[in-house]
Design a protein around this motif. Structure first.
Motif, PDB file in Angstrom:
ATOM      1  N   MET A 196      21.438   0.349 -27.136  1.00 17.52           N
ATOM      2  CA  MET A 196      20.732  -0.935 -27.181  1.00 17.52           C
ATOM      3  C   MET A 196      20.801  -1.673 -25.843  1.00 17.52           C
ATOM      4  O   MET A 196      20.574  -2.876 -25.770  1.00 17.52           O
ATOM      5  N   ARG A 197      21.096  -0.955 -24.768  1.00 14.57           N
ATOM      6  CA  ARG A 197      21.265  -1.601 -23.475  1.00 14.57           C
ATOM      7  C   ARG A 197      19.964  -2.189 -22.939  1.00 14.57           C
ATOM      8  O   ARG A 197      19.984  -3.181 -22.207  1.00 14.57           O
ATOM      9  N   ARG A 198      18.816  -1.631 -23.302  1.00 13.35           N
ATOM     10  CA  ARG A 198      17.540  -2.149 -22.806  1.00 13.35           C
ATOM     11  C   ARG A 198      17.150  -3.437 -23.513  1.00 13.35           C
ATOM     12  O   ARG A 198      16.592  -4.336 -22.894  1.00 13.35           O
ATOM     13  N   VAL A 226      27.503   1.747 -16.665  1.00 15.34           N
ATOM     14  CA  VAL A 226      26.075   1.826 -17.006  1.00 15.34           C
ATOM     15  C   VAL A 226      25.589   0.496 -17.571  1.00 15.34           C
ATOM     16  O   VAL A 226      24.505   0.003 -17.229  1.00 15.34           O
ATOM     17  N   ALA A 227      26.388  -0.122 -18.450  1.00 11.64           N
ATOM     18  CA  ALA A 227      26.009  -1.401 -19.026  1.00 11.64           C
ATOM     19  C   ALA A 227      25.924  -2.486 -17.957  1.00 11.64           C
ATOM     20  O   ALA A 227      25.024  -3.335 -17.978  1.00 11.64           O
ATOM     21  N   LEU A 228      26.850  -2.470 -16.998  1.00 13.19           N
ATOM     22  CA  LEU A 228      26.825  -3.454 -15.922  1.00 13.19           C
ATOM     23  C   LEU A 228      25.594  -3.257 -15.033  1.00 13.19           C
ATOM     24  O   LEU A 228      24.954  -4.228 -14.611  1.00 13.19           O
ATOM     25  N   TYR A 229      25.248  -2.016 -14.751  1.00 12.84           N
ATOM     26  CA  TYR A 229      24.039  -1.731 -13.966  1.00 12.84           C
ATOM     27  C   TYR A 229      22.786  -2.228 -14.692  1.00 12.84           C
ATOM     28  O   TYR A 229      21.896  -2.855 -14.084  1.00 12.84           O
ATOM     29  N   PRO A 253      25.072  -8.292 -24.538  1.00  8.57           N
ATOM     30  CA  PRO A 253      25.965  -7.851 -25.618  1.00  8.57           C
ATOM     31  C   PRO A 253      26.452  -6.418 -25.435  1.00  8.57           C
ATOM     32  O   PRO A 253      27.596  -6.087 -25.791  1.00  8.57           O
ATOM     33  N   THR A 254      25.598  -5.557 -24.886  1.00 10.33           N
ATOM     34  CA  THR A 254      26.024  -4.176 -24.642  1.00 10.33           C
ATOM     35  C   THR A 254      27.190  -4.139 -23.654  1.00 10.33           C
ATOM     36  O   THR A 254      28.164  -3.402 -23.846  1.00 10.33           O
ATOM     37  N   PHE A 255      27.102  -4.926 -22.582  1.00 14.05           N
ATOM     38  CA  PHE A 255      28.193  -4.952 -21.609  1.00 14.05           C
ATOM     39  C   PHE A 255      29.484  -5.475 -22.240  1.00 14.05           C
ATOM     40  O   PHE A 255      30.570  -4.934 -22.005  1.00 14.05           O
ATOM     41  N   LEU A 256      29.353  -6.511 -23.066  1.00 12.03           N
ATOM     42  CA  LEU A 256      30.552  -7.067 -23.705  1.00 12.03           C
ATOM     43  C   LEU A 256      31.188  -6.060 -24.654  1.00 12.03           C
ATOM     44  O   LEU A 256      32.422  -6.023 -24.797  1.00 12.03           O
ATOM     45  N   VAL A 276      30.556 -13.019 -12.583  1.00  9.34           N
ATOM     46  CA  VAL A 276      31.612 -13.176 -13.587  1.00  9.34           C
ATOM     47  C   VAL A 276      31.812 -11.870 -14.348  1.00  9.34           C
ATOM     48  O   VAL A 276      32.953 -11.449 -14.600  1.00  9.34           O
ATOM     49  N   CYS A 277      30.733 -11.216 -14.717  1.00  4.56           N
ATOM     50  CA  CYS A 277      30.841  -9.938 -15.434  1.00  4.56           C
ATOM     51  C   CYS A 277      31.502  -8.872 -14.557  1.00  4.56           C
ATOM     52  O   CYS A 277      32.333  -8.091 -15.030  1.00  4.56           O
ATOM     53  N   ALA A 278      31.123  -8.826 -13.270  1.00  6.92           N
ATOM     54  CA  ALA A 278      31.734  -7.847 -12.376  1.00  6.92           C
ATOM     55  C   ALA A 278      33.225  -8.126 -12.197  1.00  6.92           C
ATOM     56  O   ALA A 278      34.047  -7.203 -12.177  1.00  6.92           O
TER      57      ALA A 278
END
Length: 375
Positions: free
Chosen positions: A52-54, A79-82, A59-62, A96-98
């Motif tokens: 569901m990353r697209r 992959v989620a971060l990219y 939410p996918t990254f979390l 913040v995510c990085a």
């Protein structure tokens, strides 16, 4: 955080499946299953979340972030971060995510208590640099892909704008040419036709010969009709496509009698067609008869004509024949495009136009069309 809508391509599901498989392979390589079951659960959750990353990149990254805290299988998190970096314009949330990924990567959560990297140790600079590099690489790559995507869209918009500009320029040139043509038609052709109509009217009034008066009346009537159509065409040319305009009141089969009467040719007209034929079919019949009568006047003066328009087995047949001329033909200018235009019109309606010379010196023109006017 405002996210870009996902780009749906046929390769999207295939790529997602490949990434999920690669994430599961990453879990297997790091042998997560030999550790605490919670580690395996977080790793499998991260791998499955990539589907569901697209649609939901944040939410996918979390969902993939905990695997960086518990295991070394961080492929799904990267992959989620990219994906997140390639679909958002907000730099602060991305940073913040990085940072969150780097912190989780530097922390080892061994059950039941975590272990933190000793920042006082100089050797800690190596894992810190490695974790920061891991966090920033997908970030920069995602932003680069996003910039490339947006640049491609801008190039398409610029290309469309230039094409629209070229179209406007072409329309402007066409409008000038049409206006010039309208002036020429009005100044030259209209003047000449008006003069013919006036002279014919004077001849009709001044002559005592009944045949001459009838011929003059016919010439005057044709001149007036030509002027009306010419004025309408001039109005269309001057409109230059700025508003919808009918070319002229389109003729139908009901106008055949008037056409034959005004032709000045001794003609026998017989028709047995219904009045509800499609307008294109009616116009094709009318234009065929009109062209045939014009050619008779030009090339066979003094000849008589026979017009037969009937239907049989779903096919309309219009035949115009004329006898041999009784007087020498006049040398009149012509573009020789009349029959070509009739054939093209008939082909568009799924029919044919044929012509041939007769043994007695006459000529025959035949039109065949399907009754519904469809190819």
């Amino acid at each position: 955080m405002r996210l870009r809508s996902p780009t749906r391509t046929p390769q999207g599901p295939v790529m997602d499946a490949v990434l999920v498989a690669a994430s599961l392979l990453d879990v297997w390589i790091h042998d997560v299953g030999t550790h605490h079951p919670g580690e395996l659960a977080t790793a499998l959750l991260a791998a499955c979340a990539l589907v569901m990353r697209r649609r939901l990149p944040l939410p996918t990254f979390l969902l993939t972030l905990p695997t960086a805290l518990f295991t070394d299988a961080v492929f799904a998190t990267l992959v989620a971060l990219y994906t997140l970096a390639s679909r958002t314009h907000h730099r602060v949330p991305l940073a913040v995510c990085a940072l969150a990924f780097a912190v989780c990567d530097l922390t080892w959560w061994s059950w039941p208590s975590p272990e933190f990297t000793d920042l006082d140790d100089r050797q800690a600079l190596i894992p810190i640099s490695y974790s920061v590099a891991q966090a920033t690489a997908p970030l920069f790559l995602g932003q680069l892909v996003q910039a490339r995507r947006e640049l491609s869209l801008r190039l398409v918009e610029v290309s469309e704008a230039r094409e629209h500009e070229r179209l406007l320029v072409a329309q402007g040139v066409l409008a000038k040419e049409r206006a010039q043509l309208a002036r020429e038609m009005h100044d030259a052709v209209s003047h000449q036709v008006s003069l013919i109509a006036v002279r014919a009217g004077a001849l009709q009034v001044g002559s005592r010969d009944p045949e001459v008066k009838e011929a003059a009346a016919t010439i005057r009537l044709l001149g007036v009709q030509t002027l009306d159509e010419l004025r309408h065409m001039v109005g269309i040319l001057r409109a230059s496509g700025s508003r919808p305009t009918e070319l002229t009141p389109q003729p139908s089969l009901a106008d055949l009698d008037r056409l034959v009467t005004g032709s000045g040719i001794d003609t026998d007209l017989r028709t047995d067609l219904p009045a509800d034929l499609p307008p294109p079919v009616q116009r094709a019949v009318y234009r065929t008869v009109q062209e045939a009568l014009t050619n008779i006047r030009k090339h066979a003066p003094g000849a008589t004509a026979t017009i037969r328009v009937h239907q049989r087995d779903g096919t309309l047949r219009a035949t115009v024949t004329n006898t041999a001329p009784s007087r020498p033909a006049l040398s009149l200018p012509g573009a020789h495009h009349g029959l070509i235009g009739l054939r093209q019109r008939a082909e568009l309606l799924g029919g044919t136009v044929t012509s041939r010379h007769l043994r007695d010196g006459g000529y025959e023109l035949r039109l065949e069309l399907p009754m519904d006017g469809t190819p």
